[in-house]
Design an enzyme around this catalytic site. Sequence first.
Site, PDB file in Angstrom:
ATOM      1  N   HIS A 190       0.827  -1.212   0.000  1.00  0.00           N
ATOM      2  CA  HIS A 190       0.000   0.000   0.000  1.00  0.00           C
ATOM      3  C   HIS A 190       0.857   1.255   0.000  1.00  0.00           C
ATOM      4  CE1 HIS A 190      -3.680  -2.094   0.196  1.00  0.00           C
ATOM      5  NE2 HIS A 190      -3.646  -2.432   1.469  1.00  0.00           N
ATOM      6  N   ARG A 297      -8.384  -9.426 -12.193  1.00  0.00           N
ATOM      7  CA  ARG A 297      -8.087 -10.630 -11.404  1.00  0.00           C
ATOM      8  C   ARG A 297      -9.149 -10.781 -10.315  1.00  0.00           C
ATOM      9  NH1 ARG A 297      -2.783  -8.058 -11.743  1.00  0.00           N
ATOM     10  NH2 ARG A 297      -1.337  -9.299 -12.996  1.00  0.00           N
ATOM     11  N   ARG A 334     -11.490 -11.971 -15.832  1.00  0.00           N
ATOM     12  CA  ARG A 334     -11.058 -13.368 -15.748  1.00  0.00           C
ATOM     13  C   ARG A 334     -11.852 -14.076 -14.652  1.00  0.00           C
ATOM     14  NH1 ARG A 334      -4.866 -14.561 -14.327  1.00  0.00           N
ATOM     15  NH2 ARG A 334      -5.529 -13.954 -12.243  1.00  0.00           N
ATOM     16  N   GLU A 433      -1.743 -19.915 -21.267  1.00  0.00           N
ATOM     17  CA  GLU A 433      -0.637 -19.921 -20.307  1.00  0.00           C
ATOM     18  C   GLU A 433      -0.033 -21.304 -20.131  1.00  0.00           C
ATOM     19  OE1 GLU A 433      -2.287 -18.606 -16.528  1.00  0.00           O
ATOM     20  OE2 GLU A 433      -4.267 -19.299 -17.151  1.00  0.00           O
ATOM     21  N   ASP A 457       2.842 -17.385 -16.214  1.00  0.00           N
ATOM     22  CA  ASP A 457       2.776 -18.841 -16.112  1.00  0.00           C
ATOM     23  C   ASP A 457       3.328 -19.525 -17.357  1.00  0.00           C
ATOM     24  OD1 ASP A 457       1.924 -19.268 -13.556  1.00  0.00           O
ATOM     25  OD2 ASP A 457      -0.197 -19.383 -14.042  1.00  0.00           O
TER      26      ASP A 457
END
Length: 578
Positions: A190, A297, A334, A433, A457
Amino acid sequence: MILKGIAAAPGYAIGPVFVMKDNQVKVERKTLSAPEAKAEVVRFSEIVNQAIEQVKEIQEQAREKMGDEQAEIFESHILVLHDDEFVGRTKEVILEKNINAEAALAEVTEELVAFFEGMDNEYMNERAADFRDLNKRLHGLLTGAKQASLSDFEEPVVLITDDLTPSDSAQLDRDRVAGFATNIGGRTSHSAIMARSMEIPAVVGLKDVTEQLHDGDIVILDGTTGDLIVHPSDEQIAAYRVKKENFAKRKAEFHKYMNAASTTVDGHTVELVANIGNPGDAHNAHKNGAEGIGLFRTEFLYMGRPNFPTEEEQFEAYKEVAETFGKDHPIVIRTLDIGGDKELDYLELPKEMNPFLGYRAIRLCLDETDMFKTQLRAILRASAFGNVKIMYPMIATIVELRAANAILAEVKAELDTAGIAYNKNLEVGIMIEIPAAVLVSDQLAKEADFFSIGTNDLVQYTMAADRMNEKVSHLTQPMNPSVLRLIRMVIENAHREGKWVGMCGEMAGNLVAIPLLLGLGLDEFSMSASSVLPARVLMSKISLADAKEIAAKALDMQTADEIQQFVQDSFPVIEELL
């Protein structure tokens, strides 16, 4: 002396340091009687209410200094202060062990910090900072300890500290703190995020910098390279003053490209979009010139909480992101990518010898259909408010793609029956991936609407090198010839079917890799928000024709180092932007 850390926020600071050490307060453990423990719970509840009011005040300070997206960090603090995982558990410990609130709070905080720091995921590691921050605040209120101010320096200083909590960061005065350096932290902490938002140069992860420096020591802080130069020479100071001036000029140039198209000198246009983990990130991406979202995500909506997010909670999050960019900009969401290095306490998954190759992502969702359907419903509903697209992670076979689409069709039918609006022409794509998916990408391209290459990945699976393992990290080479050839195969197979290809791995925002990817035909580049404008400036200074020529030559080279040097030599402008 040069201390090496992690570049957290770009820019340069030159001046004296102020060392703020994190003095560890010894928590006194007191044994209470049962009636006293009940009274202690009441006292702790009152303190929590005071903390909530304090956090709301700091949230307003953050909103004034940094905008709505950074103020959202404190919304999560408020939620935690209402949450059984932290506050509720502390009350339970007070009653179970008949101890004082300070001791119970320290015990629960230690458990949560250890849990999040033990995860092999940088984003989740940084969640530990939230609990440290709240522990510090609650402990101060419980004991009456006065909180130090970070805005009372008489002259601009380079702040040196163990770590800056979100609350500390929000109270920084840009006119009095020229930069800061910390012992711990990473690029996703943060403090680093806020430093970038406030445009304060920062270096983190210096390990023991608070022990090495003293108040008044002169330093040069390089937030671009992660260097902290202690007791610099006059020549170094002069050189960095020039760098500081050039950096200011470069920032001004970047700003000119805020609303420009991402177009090469010979007229080829691509999309530059951003990777995000929550709606607040979307606001930051929009502010940094992103043309949309290439990777949402969604797993971060599921993590750090005691139960699954509801359909309504997910819908509101997806809708907020869609509305941030409007109907003309893509929002690629995703589906849940849990497993591997990302775990959920409330989803009891079996322990695996190699979770990265195990029961995760689409493999899990195809089994947990109720969970999957809930998410798909939320995404579909949000598609009525923007250019939303669905993307399945970890697809290895066409059977998985068809199975996921069959479940999606069921959800669409349910929404149709209920008369709930959604975009019936919504695009559905997959992440590439896994090398197996690359090899059958010609078949997958016939049934997927788009591809997005997940290089993080793809590289580790191609090179058989765990990207979390320092011993083999030298093999994590996005520009290795084998990886580049796989990328070329994916793009060619997709284009043959008239489908577009994006990339959402770290490689997409790498300035050295961008000309190669452009030359290979990549259509969409998704990256961290702070990388968008430098990438757009680079695009504007090179041609597609040159990029194609360089990419073709690079594919015949033998090593990643050779390729990287060749690209940098071919496009000197990269050095100016790094």
